[in-house]
Design a protein around this motif. Structure first.
Motif: not given
Ligand code: ADP
Ligand code: MG
Length: 476
Positions: A29, A33, A61, A64, A66, A91, A98
């Protein structure tokens, strides 16, 4: 508890929670990002990226979702409405884990450091407890400008009501309050009235009123002294900030930048801001888009040109204040004749009172006409269609004969329509007479031109300004 505090706390407790691992973004993740964040620059452009998106920081996170943070509530709201949707899309394209994007306010990020928590500024303000005294920020309020002396009528009812709301509310009803209108219509008067009233009700509050010009002057001074932190610091303890005639900082980029940050910092602290200008926020040329939209965020209240009734009301109230013996007929005459703005109206009244004082004679209609001869003459000055055509052609840089010609190219047809419009407004000529002066055109053509320009003035800032500039050149 304020919203910021709440959210800051929420994030803090996430961090300190024992099971914080489940919130901590895993490396996949984090990588996603990072990649998406760096793409924002291409997607939204350099300016947007630098102003808004750069400070975005990945926080957590979970489910699901962000979670990313920004330093101020204002930034969050702005990003939420303008960029969040596309950001989420970007994303999800990268990672199907996400599904939601949550933007939170966490104050200890880069920009917040600068604005809210600069330790250098803190040390300085400890050394010099009232750092704001270094910068002359406060202008005193004018004794005459109170709510008591402000006459309310249709043209200023909204602005007056908004000002009262600010004074009567325990919290901040709208931020900012943006007052706008032509010169001499009472913007400064209202701001001072707000200042007096808040000072009276809550003497402990720090209310600052200053012109945008003064703001700029002081800011430039702090730049020269390499002392902008003290300058910023000077606004920290403000409860109410009023900036008059903001149009003054048009084209002054660094001042706008500074003002923008001061503004956001104060809004985030829930401090009331009141701004005045000669135009609506969206029409302020030379002011950056993000600042313009920010200015329109609260309540925008315009003051319309005065009406006969309002002018008469103001004159009656001044007569009472002056305890002068002035016949009604004189007030009615002035209200009818001096229509440009309230300042000039007041000036006219003061002159006839002063004259009566000196000559020890009563004020009459005759003496009034006599004393105000020059003023009235300038108002009565006849404007001719020839003059209007000349000034309009000048303004648009076209040849005078094009005012009469049959050419229909837009670059000459539009100025011609503007001239017809002004001819109708500024002279007492009939439509057929005006048509004749424009190369023998039909009166329906003139009527069409007037309607067209009327419409365009509403829809097109450029035309509205052109018309105003030419009108001023003719009447000023
Ligand atoms: P602006 O800031 O919009 O250019 P000001 O606030 O300086 O205008 O007003 C010009 C003058 O007109 C001031 O003396 C003010 O007291 C007076 N004035 C304007 N509107 C009113 C009103 N509604 N009632 C009484 N006086 C007014
Ligand atoms: Mg003013």
């Amino acid at each position: 508890m304020s919203e910021i505090a709440k959210e800051t706390k929420k994030t803090a407790s996430l961090d300190s929670a024992n099971n914080s691992d489940s919130y901590k973004p895993d490396s996949e993740i984090s990588k996603t990002w990072k990649a998406v964040h760096s793409k924002f620059r291409d997607e939204f452009g350099e300016a947007v990226f630098r102003s808004w998106l750069k400070p975005l920081t990945l926080q957590a996170f979970y489910h699901n979702t962000l979670e990313v943070s920004v330093p101020t509530r204002f930034m969050r709201d702005w990003i939420q409405t303008h960029y969040a949707e596309r950001m989420l899309e970007m994303c999800t394209e990268k990672s199907d884990r996400i599904k939601r994007l949550e933007i939170v306010v966490v104050q200890n990020t880069i920009i917040a450091d600068e604005i809210n928590d600069n330790s250098a500024a803190k040390i300085k303000s400890n050394e010099n407890n009232k750092s704001y005294e270094k910068y002359d920020l406060n202008s005193p309020f004018d004794q005459r400008f109170t709510f008591d002396t402000f006459v309310v009528g249709k043209p200023n009812a909204l602005a007056h009501a908004a000002a009262m709301r600010v004074v009567e509310s325990q919290n901040v009803p709208f931020n900012p309050l943006f007052l706008y209108g032509g010169v001499g219509l009472g913007k400064t008067h209202l701001m001072h009235a707000i200042g007096w009233e808040i000072q009276k009700q809550s003497p402990e509050k720090r209310v600052i009123y200053l012109s945008a010009e003064k703001f700029m002057y002081q800011f430039v001074k702090s730049l020269r002294a390499k002392d902008t932190m003290t300058f910023k610091d000077a606004f920290r303890s403000v409860d109410v900030l009023m900036i008059d005639d903001i149009q003054f900082i048009s084209g002054k980029e660094s001042t706008q930048e500074e003002f923008f940050h001061t503004f956001n910092a104060l809004v985030d602290q829930n401090k009331q801001i009141i701004i005045s200008a000669d135009k609506a926020p969206s029409d302020l040329l030379g002011i950056e888009e993000r600042l313009r939209s920010r200015l329109a965020w609260g309540l925008v209240a315009d003051i319309h040109p005065s009406t006969y009734d309002l002018r008469l009301g103001i004159l009656q109230s001044k007569r009472e204040a002056l305890q002068a013996d002035i016949p009604d007929a004189v007030l009615e005459f002035l209200a009818l004749k001096v229509t440009s703005n309230i300042r000039e109206l007041e000036g006219a009244l003061n002159r006839i009172v002063a004259h009566a004082d000196v000559t020890k004679q009563n004020v009459t209609l005759e003496s009034t006409q006599d004393v105000l001869q020059d003023l009235l003459r300038s108002h009565d000055r006849r404007i001719t269609i020839d003059e209007i055509q000349r000034k309009t052609a000048d303004h648009y840089n076209i040849r005078l004969p094009d005012m009469h010609s049959a050419r229909r190219a837009r670059n000459v047809a539009r100025p011609r329509q503007v001239a017809m419009y002004l001819a109708k407004q500024l002279t007492s000529r009939s439509l057929p007479e005006i048509g004749r002066k424009f190369g023998g055109r039909d009166h329906t053509t003139v009527m069409h031109a007037i309607r067209k320009i009327d419409e365009l003035i509403e829809a097109d800032v450029q035309i509205a300004q052109d018309v105003e500039v030419i009108r001023r050149a003719l009447t000023g």
